[in-house]
Design a protein around this motif. Structure first.
Motif, PDB file in Angstrom:
ATOM      1  N   UNK A   1       0.816  -1.216   0.000  1.00  0.00           N
ATOM      2  CA  UNK A   1       0.000   0.000   0.000  1.00  0.00           C
ATOM      3  C   UNK A   1       0.850   1.267   0.000  1.00  0.00           C
ATOM      4  N   UNK A   2       2.173   1.144  -0.071  1.00  0.00           N
ATOM      5  CA  UNK A   2       3.108   2.277  -0.115  1.00  0.00           C
ATOM      6  C   UNK A   2       2.978   3.167   1.116  1.00  0.00           C
ATOM      7  N   UNK A   3       2.953   2.532   2.273  1.00  0.00           N
ATOM      8  CA  UNK A   3       2.819   3.226   3.557  1.00  0.00           C
ATOM      9  C   UNK A   3       4.154   3.137   4.294  1.00  0.00           C
ATOM     10  N   UNK A   4       4.757   4.282   4.593  1.00  0.00           N
ATOM     11  CA  UNK A   4       6.077   4.310   5.203  1.00  0.00           C
ATOM     12  C   UNK A   4       6.073   3.724   6.606  1.00  0.00           C
ATOM     13  N   UNK A   5       4.910   3.594   7.238  1.00  0.00           N
ATOM     14  CA  UNK A   5       4.853   2.993   8.568  1.00  0.00           C
ATOM     15  C   UNK A   5       5.270   1.523   8.552  1.00  0.00           C
TER      16      UNK A   5
ATOM     17  N   UNK B   1      16.210  -4.194   1.655  1.00  0.00           N
ATOM     18  CA  UNK B   1      15.582  -3.802   0.395  1.00  0.00           C
ATOM     19  C   UNK B   1      14.706  -2.565   0.560  1.00  0.00           C
ATOM     20  N   UNK B   2      13.881  -2.520   1.621  1.00  0.00           N
ATOM     21  CA  UNK B   2      13.017  -1.352   1.813  1.00  0.00           C
ATOM     22  C   UNK B   2      13.843  -0.108   2.098  1.00  0.00           C
ATOM     23  N   UNK B   3      14.923  -0.243   2.864  1.00  0.00           N
ATOM     24  CA  UNK B   3      15.797   0.896   3.134  1.00  0.00           C
ATOM     25  C   UNK B   3      16.368   1.450   1.837  1.00  0.00           C
TER      26      UNK B   3
ATOM     27  N   UNK C   1       2.938 -10.827 -12.003  1.00  0.00           N
ATOM     28  CA  UNK C   1       3.057  -9.518 -11.371  1.00  0.00           C
ATOM     29  C   UNK C   1       1.773  -9.167 -10.625  1.00  0.00           C
ATOM     30  N   UNK C   2       1.892  -8.945  -9.320  1.00  0.00           N
ATOM     31  CA  UNK C   2       0.777  -8.440  -8.523  1.00  0.00           C
ATOM     32  C   UNK C   2       0.692  -6.928  -8.723  1.00  0.00           C
ATOM     33  N   UNK C   3      -0.505  -6.412  -8.902  1.00  0.00           N
ATOM     34  CA  UNK C   3      -0.673  -5.022  -9.314  1.00  0.00           C
ATOM     35  C   UNK C   3      -0.073  -4.015  -8.339  1.00  0.00           C
ATOM     36  N   UNK C   4       0.045  -4.377  -7.067  1.00  0.00           N
ATOM     37  CA  UNK C   4       0.572  -3.450  -6.072  1.00  0.00           C
ATOM     38  C   UNK C   4       1.993  -3.791  -5.639  1.00  0.00           C
ATOM     39  N   UNK C   5       2.664  -4.665  -6.354  1.00  0.00           N
ATOM     40  CA  UNK C   5       4.011  -5.112  -5.963  1.00  0.00           C
ATOM     41  C   UNK C   5       5.011  -3.968  -6.101  1.00  0.00           C
ATOM     42  N   UNK C   6       5.544  -3.480  -4.994  1.00  0.00           N
ATOM     43  CA  UNK C   6       6.476  -2.350  -5.008  1.00  0.00           C
ATOM     44  C   UNK C   6       7.787  -2.718  -5.688  1.00  0.00           C
ATOM     45  N   UNK C   7       8.266  -3.930  -5.491  1.00  0.00           N
ATOM     46  CA  UNK C   7       9.504  -4.346  -6.138  1.00  0.00           C
ATOM     47  C   UNK C   7       9.347  -4.321  -7.658  1.00  0.00           C
ATOM     48  N   UNK C   8       8.223  -4.813  -8.166  1.00  0.00           N
ATOM     49  CA  UNK C   8       7.994  -4.804  -9.607  1.00  0.00           C
ATOM     50  C   UNK C   8       7.777  -3.406 -10.148  1.00  0.00           C
ATOM     51  N   UNK C   9       7.013  -2.588  -9.444  1.00  0.00           N
ATOM     52  CA  UNK C   9       6.721  -1.226  -9.903  1.00  0.00           C
ATOM     53  C   UNK C   9       7.990  -0.380  -9.954  1.00  0.00           C
TER      54      UNK C   9
ATOM     55  N   UNK D   1      -0.515  -1.771 -16.319  1.00  0.00           N
ATOM     56  CA  UNK D   1      -1.318  -2.824 -15.701  1.00  0.00           C
ATOM     57  C   UNK D   1      -1.493  -2.552 -14.205  1.00  0.00           C
ATOM     58  N   UNK D   2      -0.418  -2.146 -13.545  1.00  0.00           N
ATOM     59  CA  UNK D   2      -0.487  -1.855 -12.107  1.00  0.00           C
ATOM     60  C   UNK D   2      -1.227  -0.550 -11.827  1.00  0.00           C
ATOM     61  N   UNK D   3      -1.185   0.384 -12.773  1.00  0.00           N
ATOM     62  CA  UNK D   3      -1.746   1.718 -12.552  1.00  0.00           C
ATOM     63  C   UNK D   3      -3.253   1.694 -12.340  1.00  0.00           C
ATOM     64  N   UNK D   4      -3.916   0.622 -12.743  1.00  0.00           N
ATOM     65  CA  UNK D   4      -5.368   0.578 -12.593  1.00  0.00           C
ATOM     66  C   UNK D   4      -5.793   0.528 -11.128  1.00  0.00           C
ATOM     67  N   UNK D   5      -4.891   0.095 -10.232  1.00  0.00           N
ATOM     68  CA  UNK D   5      -5.242   0.011  -8.809  1.00  0.00           C
ATOM     69  C   UNK D   5      -4.215   0.688  -7.914  1.00  0.00           C
ATOM     70  N   UNK D   6      -3.099   1.140  -8.456  1.00  0.00           N
ATOM     71  CA  UNK D   6      -2.014   1.678  -7.633  1.00  0.00           C
ATOM     72  C   UNK D   6      -1.671   3.089  -8.088  1.00  0.00           C
ATOM     73  N   UNK D   7      -1.793   4.064  -7.184  1.00  0.00           N
ATOM     74  CA  UNK D   7      -1.555   5.463  -7.541  1.00  0.00           C
ATOM     75  C   UNK D   7      -0.088   5.744  -7.851  1.00  0.00           C
ATOM     76  N   UNK D   8       0.826   5.037  -7.176  1.00  0.00           N
ATOM     77  CA  UNK D   8       2.251   5.246  -7.441  1.00  0.00           C
ATOM     78  C   UNK D   8       2.593   4.757  -8.840  1.00  0.00           C
ATOM     79  N   UNK D   9       2.107   3.584  -9.203  1.00  0.00           N
ATOM     80  CA  UNK D   9       2.349   3.064 -10.549  1.00  0.00           C
ATOM     81  C   UNK D   9       1.741   3.984 -11.607  1.00  0.00           C
ATOM     82  N   UNK D  10       0.566   4.536 -11.311  1.00  0.00           N
ATOM     83  CA  UNK D  10      -0.078   5.441 -12.264  1.00  0.00           C
ATOM     84  C   UNK D  10       0.761   6.692 -12.477  1.00  0.00           C
ATOM     85  N   UNK D  11       1.308   7.239 -11.401  1.00  0.00           N
ATOM     86  CA  UNK D  11       2.150   8.434 -11.528  1.00  0.00           C
ATOM     87  C   UNK D  11       3.429   8.121 -12.290  1.00  0.00           C
ATOM     88  N   UNK D  12       4.041   6.970 -11.997  1.00  0.00           N
ATOM     89  CA  UNK D  12       5.245   6.568 -12.726  1.00  0.00           C
ATOM     90  C   UNK D  12       4.953   6.417 -14.219  1.00  0.00           C
TER      91      UNK D  12
END
Length: 564
Positions: A131-135, A194-196, A357-365, A407-418
């Motif tokens: 979900x691209x949440x820094x927490x 990886x997240x760092x 590819x999962x639509x919200x996968x941060x590594x793939x995006x 493909x990811x942009x349909x459900x993920x705002x970060x992918x859509x912006x990219x």
């Protein structure tokens, strides 16, 4: 009203979510054996205790156990929701209720086992990364702190750990249990490193030497042992190369050598060729492809700043980031960065084409976005310096990554912006080459969608695009270039998608579909019709006169100069 122990999701939906998790990231990230999680599932949906339930698990679950069940299902729902509508509607509720019970259980040492506490925090962090949440950083650090407190980060068990393994705190004393804990620790080291690296934080672990030096023959043990090494290297590169303003070339040589050694010493069953030959089962094939995405991303992480400095030097700009006379090494490392980006784009393309590819996968995006930017940078430099036009292979390479982002942009705002960031860059770079047409792109698009390549304004030159790409690469952490060393939850309120996509990447001006002067002149001529009193011969002659004899705008301008 939310789910609770007496109001659970439909059994078939929960089962599908849990199975999807262990077929997806449940192999790549190991936070708790699937038998433990599935025993909780059976206990929750059965009126009697299941004999396979872990110690302390009863139909009246603790907060930790109930949280783990719901959080695991929430992550699994990310895999299942594309083809199962009921799953999509309950995913967020699974996560919200699971996280609530996790936060209730935090600090209660009598509530649940160590395994449940670590598994809860790590699984919640994994969902937040989707979900691209820094927490997510907060929960990773909590899980790492707990495993370190219990001594699971140590290569050899101590007396304290032996006492724990003898059955206290709900943990068995078997050798298999110890190996499972080591896999949990290695997964956390990789996730932290990886997240760092991807959002620009100093790693919570400093354990580059804490992985087991022995060789593993069993594929799961070997996978997580190698992931721990790679995660530790990514964290160290972020801290020593990406964070400081300047760095020593000797550090780059050292980390470059360690990454190459890591890759060369991979066991055969973890090499990329193994996955490409379909010699492994589906779940492990996915894990192998993800591992190599992370490895190629590590090479880019190490050499990205050098590529940027080398590109600026071609434009007459100076950027002192490396000490010493290292021009020849910078050229080589810049080439290594471009090569890694092209390889990464290939792996992402395979991942997307095979439907993994999962639509919200941060590594793939992030892999798709970064590899495209670097390939576009290379093509822009070649065009600017040597007037070399892009080739069909270049278009095919970036197209796969951009279709993955779309493909990811349909459900993920970060992918859509990219994706919207890359589209005008691609259009400018490839629109200048006649053979790259909308028809060609329609053939490359697996969904059959034709992308119109517009005519851009004349001020959007290749040099302008090159500056824009460099700006994106220089601020990879959601528009920031700084690696921070402060826990995100101590910084107060922060925007949504912070460090992932905040602020948004800079955008090129929107394309204009206004015709060029030549096209307008052609349009005016073609709109004329022969008068009704013209005979066929006059009409034919008039039609020939209307045909524009110029093949390009440049040829037309040269003609006007000669006339003047």
């Amino acid at each position: 009203t939310g789910f609770n122990r007496k109001n659970l999701p439909p059994r078939h939906v929960m089962s599908r979510c849990l199975v999807s998790f262990f077929r997806g990231y449940g192999v790549f990230y190991f936070f708790l054996p699937d038998i433990h999680t599935m025993s909780l599932y059976r206990a929750a949906y059965s009126p009697e205790e299941d004999e396979l339930s872990p110690i302390g698990a009863t139909p009246n679950m603790s907060n930790s156990e109930f949280s783990l069940l719901l959080l695991t299902a929430a992550v699994g729902a990310l895999y299942a929701e594309d083809c199962d509508a009921p799953v999509k509607h309950i995913r967020q509720e699974l996560y919200a209720v699971g996280k609530y019970h996790l936060d209730v259980a935090v600090g209660n040492i009598r509530d649940g086992t160590v395994a449940m506490s670590v598994g809860n925090g790590a699984t919640a962090a994994l969902y937040m990364i989707f979900e691209k949440d820094i927490l997510a950083r907060k929960y990773i650090e909590q899980a790492i702190h707990l495993t370190q407190k219990k001594g699971f980060h140590m290569i050899n068990s101590s007396s304290k750990i032996r006492g724990l393994m003898n059955g206290s705190d709900g943990v068995n004393g078997t050798g298999g249990e110890w190996e499972a804990w080591r896999r949990v620790w290695r997964s956390l080291v990789f996730l932290d490193g990886w997240l760092s690296a991807s959002v620009g934080y100093h790693p919570a672990t400093d354990t580059i030497d804490s992985y087991d030096p022995r060789t593993f023959n069993e594929i799961d043990q070997g996978l997580h042992a190698e992931m721990a090494k790679l995660g530790a290297l990514m964290g160290a590169i972020t801290r020593d190369i990406c964070a400081p303003k300047t760095f020593e070339m000797s550090q780059v040589r050292e980390y470059n050598g360690q990454l190459k050694t890591w890759h060369d010493n991979l066991p055969d069953y973890l090499k990329l060729s193994e996955a490409l030959d379909f010699k492994s089962d589906s779940a492990h094939r996915t894990s192998i492809l993800l591992t190599h995405c992370a490895y190629l991303g590590s090479l880019i992480l190490l050499t990205r700043r050098i590529l940027i400095a080398q590109t600026k030097s071609l434009r007459g700009e100076t950027q002192e980031i490396v000490f010493g006379d290292v021009d020849h090494e910078m050229v080589k490392l810049s080439h290594d960065c471009i090569y890694a980006a092209r390889q990464l784009a290939t792996v992402v393309g395979i991942f997307f084409t095979e439907g993994r590819l999962v639509r919200k996968c941060w590594l793939g995006i992030q892999s798709a976005f970064t590899s495209c930017l670097i390939i576009f940078l290379e093509l822009s430099v070649l065009r600017r310096q040597y007037n070399v036009r892009p080739q069909l292979a270049d278009l095919e390479l970036v197209s796969r990554c951009m279709y993955a982002l779309e493909y990811c942009a349909s459900v993920d705002t970060v992918a859509k912006s990219f994706f919207t960031t890359l589209v005008p860059i691609r259009n400018i770079i490839f629109a200048s080459t006649p053979e790259f047409t909308g028809t060609m792109e329609s053939q490359l698009n697996p969904h059959g969608q034709s992308t119109r390549i517009p005519q851009y304004r004349g001020d959007l030159t290749i040099d302008f695009v090159l500056t824009h790409i460099l700006g994106c690469l220089e601020s990879p952490y959601g528009g920031d270039h700084n690696v921070v060393n402060e826990s995100p939850y101590n910084l107060g309120n922060f925007p949504v998608n912070w460090r992932f996509l905040n602020p948004n990447p800079p955008k090129l001006p929107s394309p204009t579909f206004t015709s060029s002067p030549l096209a307008q002149l052609q349009s005016r001529h073609s709109s004329r019709r022969p008068s009704h009193d013209c005979d066929d011969r006059d009409a034919s002659t008039h039609g020939r006169r209307r045909k524009m004899p110029f093949k390009s705008m440049e040829e037309y301008e040269n003609f006007l100069r000669r006339v003047a």
